[in-house]
Design an enzyme around this catalytic site. Sequence first.
Site, PDB file in Angstrom:
ATOM      1  N   LEU A   1      -1.612  25.746  -0.186  1.00  0.00           N
ATOM      2  CA  LEU A   1      -2.224  24.556   0.415  1.00  0.00           C
ATOM      3  C   LEU A   1      -1.698  23.333  -0.339  1.00  0.00           C
ATOM      4  O   LEU A   1      -1.447  23.418  -1.549  1.00  0.00           O
ATOM      5  CB  LEU A   1      -3.742  24.640   0.292  1.00  0.00           C
ATOM      6  CG  LEU A   1      -4.396  25.773   1.082  1.00  0.00           C
ATOM      7  CD1 LEU A   1      -5.897  25.808   0.811  1.00  0.00           C
ATOM      8  CD2 LEU A   1      -4.132  25.611   2.581  1.00  0.00           C
TER       9      LEU A   1
ATOM     10  N   TYR B   1       7.318  24.340   3.831  1.00  0.00           N
ATOM     11  CA  TYR B   1       8.152  25.105   4.768  1.00  0.00           C
ATOM     12  C   TYR B   1       8.254  24.366   6.115  1.00  0.00           C
ATOM     13  O   TYR B   1       9.343  24.218   6.680  1.00  0.00           O
ATOM     14  CB  TYR B   1       7.526  26.485   4.942  1.00  0.00           C
ATOM     15  CG  TYR B   1       8.335  27.482   5.726  1.00  0.00           C
ATOM     16  CD1 TYR B   1       9.445  28.107   5.164  1.00  0.00           C
ATOM     17  CD2 TYR B   1       7.965  27.838   7.026  1.00  0.00           C
ATOM     18  CE1 TYR B   1      10.170  29.054   5.877  1.00  0.00           C
ATOM     19  CE2 TYR B   1       8.677  28.784   7.742  1.00  0.00           C
ATOM     20  CZ  TYR B   1       9.785  29.387   7.166  1.00  0.00           C
ATOM     21  OH  TYR B   1      10.497  30.326   7.887  1.00  0.00           O
TER      22      TYR B   1
END
Length: 450
Positions: A299, A356
């Site tokens: 996160l 990502y």
Amino acid sequence: MTDKYLSAVNSGFTKTLAKKLGLPRPAVLRRYRSGDPLVPGPVLVIGEPGSAADTTAVAQALLGWDLDVRQNANGAETRWGAIVVVLTGATSPADFSAPVLELGANLRQLAPGGRVVTVSRAPADDDTPLLAATRQGVDGFLRSLAKELRAGATANGIQLTDGAAPDCTSALATLRFFLSARSAFVDGQLLHVGPVASAEAPDWDRPLAGRVAVVTGAARGIGAAIARTLARDGATVVVVDVPAAGESLAKVANEIKGTALQLDVTADDAGARILEHARTRHGGLHILVHNAGILRDKLLANMSPDKWDAVIAVNLLSQLRINDYLLGASGFSEAPHIVSLASTSGIAGNRGQTNYGASKAGVIGHTRATARLLAPLGGSANAVAPGFIETDMTASIPLVQREMARRVSSLQQGGLPIDVAEAIAFLASPAAVGVNGQVLRVCGQSLVGA
Ligand code: NAD
């Protein structure tokens, strides 16, 4: 990695049980095998009245591939291998009604693993509101239809740009890909196809013969499948991976009679080393597949600088640096094709994947810009965005999350590395040069963030 649920609902007692309980039953997909027919039955070609000439041109092209082509269903009891709907001449949404309802009346006769392909015109900046509504309408129709098909059947669309003819080489290459078993896990997707044609007549069996290809991250997973598939299609392949993966890399290279280059793609001289290897060992470089990629999920609140930076460096900056070097040094041989691995996370986002997602969206961005640089060289740059693919990377996802990710697609299963590889081989082929700057999702029409 195997999908045990898929195997269970397709064999023996558990198949019967799943049927009785009304459980979802993902189909075993029709995948490419040498010698199999292009489609599993006759092809019905339906045209909207204003598209009559284009419908005939498409039917003629299909006949040229020795397919059993019908332009009228005539209440036939046939199991259609594919239904092609030509909508290029439509000028009002009202024009869709007849061909689309004719398609609907034939859908129950679509064979397992069958195909629906629409051929229409892409919306353009100078369209009138009526024309824009008509052309954009195909998008919503096609994507919804793909969600209705069953038994491994798929629906995909060709959107012609800049006046491209429906039987120009690149449109036919795209039609052939969508019809074939090579597009098994491509569903609900539309590709823009321009009028650019390759210089050579297409060799549909060995489309990459005489081409030299470099595939990064090819020691395992999707990269190894890409290398095998490009070699199967006739290319000489250089496989690249980090020195730590040297042993598996050498095995892949030997298997496909290619050569191995141990290289970290983030190295400053990566472009120079790739070019030097391709030129000295194989005499040139035509195809570059940027596949090397890593995950460092966290996160954002817990993200460390090394996790963020590593993902951006491997997945994105390496591609930019290598492309810059090769283009700056005029390193490509004629008609170069670059295909880069993006991800559906770069389109829809994914919790825990800000790094990502940023890297993969960046790939989509640079691909569009790179496409403009390659077009004058007679080449193309495209991105492939896989959804959930069964690899070592996804094997590390916790079981429940993994099972969810598999089922939430129209095809109710994950894809295989070969599915991504087939899409890349198609985009890297000279005949597909009119497909440029596009993102092709290989995700079974993932329903998450779709
Ligand atoms: P994988 O982890 O199985 O293989 C990746 C390969 O890249 C490995 O062999 C690794 O050694 C190599 N690599 C990593 N860093 C490198 C570097 N710096 N230099 C050279 N090689 C390096 O991954 P995969 O699942 O096969 O994924 C391949 C590509 O597809 C990646 O770009 C990935 O982001 C993308 N992708 C995968 C999925 C999926 O579901 N598996 C989904 C979307 C996108």
